[in-house]
Design a protein around this motif. Structure first.
Motif, PDB file in Angstrom:
ATOM      1  N   ARG A  74      -2.081   4.376  -7.490  1.00  0.00           N
ATOM      2  CA  ARG A  74      -2.392   5.711  -6.959  1.00  0.00           C
ATOM      3  C   ARG A  74      -1.103   6.427  -6.540  1.00  0.00           C
ATOM      4  O   ARG A  74      -1.135   7.315  -5.690  1.00  0.00           O
ATOM      5  N   GLY A  75       0.019   6.006  -7.093  1.00  0.00           N
ATOM      6  CA  GLY A  75       1.294   6.618  -6.734  1.00  0.00           C
ATOM      7  C   GLY A  75       1.700   6.329  -5.303  1.00  0.00           C
ATOM      8  O   GLY A  75       2.403   7.114  -4.685  1.00  0.00           O
ATOM      9  N   GLY A  76       1.254   5.195  -4.784  1.00  0.00           N
ATOM     10  CA  GLY A  76       1.595   4.823  -3.406  1.00  0.00           C
ATOM     11  C   GLY A  76       0.728   5.486  -2.353  1.00  0.00           C
ATOM     12  O   GLY A  76       0.966   5.349  -1.156  1.00  0.00           O
ATOM     13  N   ASP A  77      -0.300   6.217  -2.791  1.00  0.00           N
ATOM     14  CA  ASP A  77      -1.150   6.958  -1.859  1.00  0.00           C
ATOM     15  C   ASP A  77      -2.088   6.009  -1.123  1.00  0.00           C
ATOM     16  O   ASP A  77      -2.894   5.315  -1.727  1.00  0.00           O
ATOM     17  N   LEU A  78      -1.969   5.996   0.197  1.00  0.00           N
ATOM     18  CA  LEU A  78      -2.822   5.153   1.031  1.00  0.00           C
ATOM     19  C   LEU A  78      -4.065   5.895   1.501  1.00  0.00           C
ATOM     20  O   LEU A  78      -4.896   5.328   2.193  1.00  0.00           O
ATOM     21  N   GLY A  79      -4.165   7.185   1.142  1.00  0.00           N
ATOM     22  CA  GLY A  79      -5.307   7.980   1.585  1.00  0.00           C
ATOM     23  C   GLY A  79      -5.218   8.228   3.083  1.00  0.00           C
ATOM     24  O   GLY A  79      -4.184   8.026   3.711  1.00  0.00           O
ATOM     25  N   PHE A  80      -6.336   8.669   3.664  1.00  0.00           N
ATOM     26  CA  PHE A  80      -6.391   8.868   5.115  1.00  0.00           C
ATOM     27  C   PHE A  80      -6.696   7.534   5.778  1.00  0.00           C
ATOM     28  O   PHE A  80      -7.554   6.788   5.318  1.00  0.00           O
ATOM     29  N   PHE A  81      -5.971   7.223   6.847  1.00  0.00           N
ATOM     30  CA  PHE A  81      -6.204   5.962   7.554  1.00  0.00           C
ATOM     31  C   PHE A  81      -5.969   6.154   9.044  1.00  0.00           C
ATOM     32  O   PHE A  81      -5.256   7.064   9.465  1.00  0.00           O
ATOM     33  N   GLU A  82      -6.609   5.294   9.816  1.00  0.00           N
ATOM     34  CA  GLU A  82      -6.384   5.275  11.254  1.00  0.00           C
ATOM     35  C   GLU A  82      -5.132   4.447  11.511  1.00  0.00           C
ATOM     36  O   GLU A  82      -4.990   3.359  10.937  1.00  0.00           O
ATOM     37  N   PRO A  83      -4.220   4.952  12.332  1.00  0.00           N
ATOM     38  CA  PRO A  83      -2.957   4.233  12.545  1.00  0.00           C
ATOM     39  C   PRO A  83      -3.147   2.767  12.925  1.00  0.00           C
ATOM     40  O   PRO A  83      -2.416   1.906  12.449  1.00  0.00           O
ATOM     41  N   GLN A  84      -4.150   2.462  13.729  1.00  0.00           N
ATOM     42  CA  GLN A  84      -4.335   1.078  14.174  1.00  0.00           C
ATOM     43  C   GLN A  84      -4.793   0.146  13.050  1.00  0.00           C
ATOM     44  O   GLN A  84      -4.803  -1.068  13.204  1.00  0.00           O
ATOM     45  N   SER A  85      -5.143   0.708  11.881  1.00  0.00           N
ATOM     46  CA  SER A  85      -5.575  -0.137  10.767  1.00  0.00           C
ATOM     47  C   SER A  85      -4.388  -0.713   9.991  1.00  0.00           C
ATOM     48  O   SER A  85      -4.566  -1.561   9.129  1.00  0.00           O
ATOM     49  N   MET A  86      -3.193  -0.242  10.298  1.00  0.00           N
ATOM     50  CA  MET A  86      -1.976  -0.705   9.612  1.00  0.00           C
ATOM     51  C   MET A  86      -1.152  -1.577  10.554  1.00  0.00           C
ATOM     52  O   MET A  86      -1.377  -1.586  11.759  1.00  0.00           O
ATOM     53  N   GLN A  87      -0.168  -2.281   9.985  1.00  0.00           N
ATOM     54  CA  GLN A  87       0.736  -3.047  10.821  1.00  0.00           C
ATOM     55  C   GLN A  87       1.458  -2.091  11.767  1.00  0.00           C
ATOM     56  O   GLN A  87       1.776  -0.961  11.409  1.00  0.00           O
ATOM     57  N   ARG A  88       1.697  -2.554  12.966  1.00  0.00           N
ATOM     58  CA  ARG A  88       2.216  -1.695  14.034  1.00  0.00           C
ATOM     59  C   ARG A  88       3.497  -0.943  13.641  1.00  0.00           C
ATOM     60  O   ARG A  88       3.616   0.256  13.855  1.00  0.00           O
ATOM     61  N   LYS A  89       4.468  -1.661  13.061  1.00  0.00           N
ATOM     62  CA  LYS A  89       5.730  -1.009  12.687  1.00  0.00           C
ATOM     63  C   LYS A  89       5.488   0.096  11.667  1.00  0.00           C
ATOM     64  O   LYS A  89       6.129   1.138  11.716  1.00  0.00           O
ATOM     65  N   PHE A  90       4.565  -0.135  10.743  1.00  0.00           N
ATOM     66  CA  PHE A  90       4.242   0.864   9.722  1.00  0.00           C
ATOM     67  C   PHE A  90       3.597   2.083  10.369  1.00  0.00           C
ATOM     68  O   PHE A  90       3.985   3.221  10.109  1.00  0.00           O
TER      69      PHE A  90
END
Length: 119
Positions: A74-90
């Motif tokens: 998807r060209g690196g597209d992560l779409g819409f996400f809640e920040p807490q769903s990703m690793q903290r540093k990310f």
């Protein structure tokens, strides 16, 4: 959607990554330093693009070819996400960006990333 953010990213894994394999390479043996150098090359390629649409298009092109994440399709597209769903540093790095701003190299358990925040 106010509590969600949207970003593109380009991931380069290394031998110390949580899962040192990807759709591109079955067994990733490069060091973290080598991964960072590769990523800096991509970032340099993107750094002088001032037009947001051109930046997004070039970022997606590079991610589609070179990202070790399955989001490459998807060209690196992560779409819409809640920040807490990703690793903290990310999440922290993404939240620190304004739309169409690009991060420096961000290191997580997954590998090293550059992030382009879209929203």
């Amino acid at each position: 959607m106010a509590d969600k953010i949207r970003a593109l990213h380009l991931l380069v894994k290394h031998s110390g990554s949580r899962r040192p394999s990807s759709w591109r390479e079955e067994n990733i043996t490069r060091s973290e330093a080598e991964a960072v150098e590769i990523l800096k090359g991509y970032r340099d390629e993107l750094a002088n693009i001032s037009d947001p649409n051109e930046l997004k298009a070039k970022f997606k092109e590079l991610a589609a070819k070179f990202s070790d994440c399955s989001s490459a399709k998807r060209g690196g597209d992560l779409g819409f996400f809640e920040p807490q769903s990703m690793q903290r540093k990310f999440s922290d790095a993404t939240l620190a960006l304004k739309p169409y701003e690009m991060s420096d190299v961000v290191s997580t358990d997954s590998g090293v990333h550059i992030i382009l925040r879209l929203a």
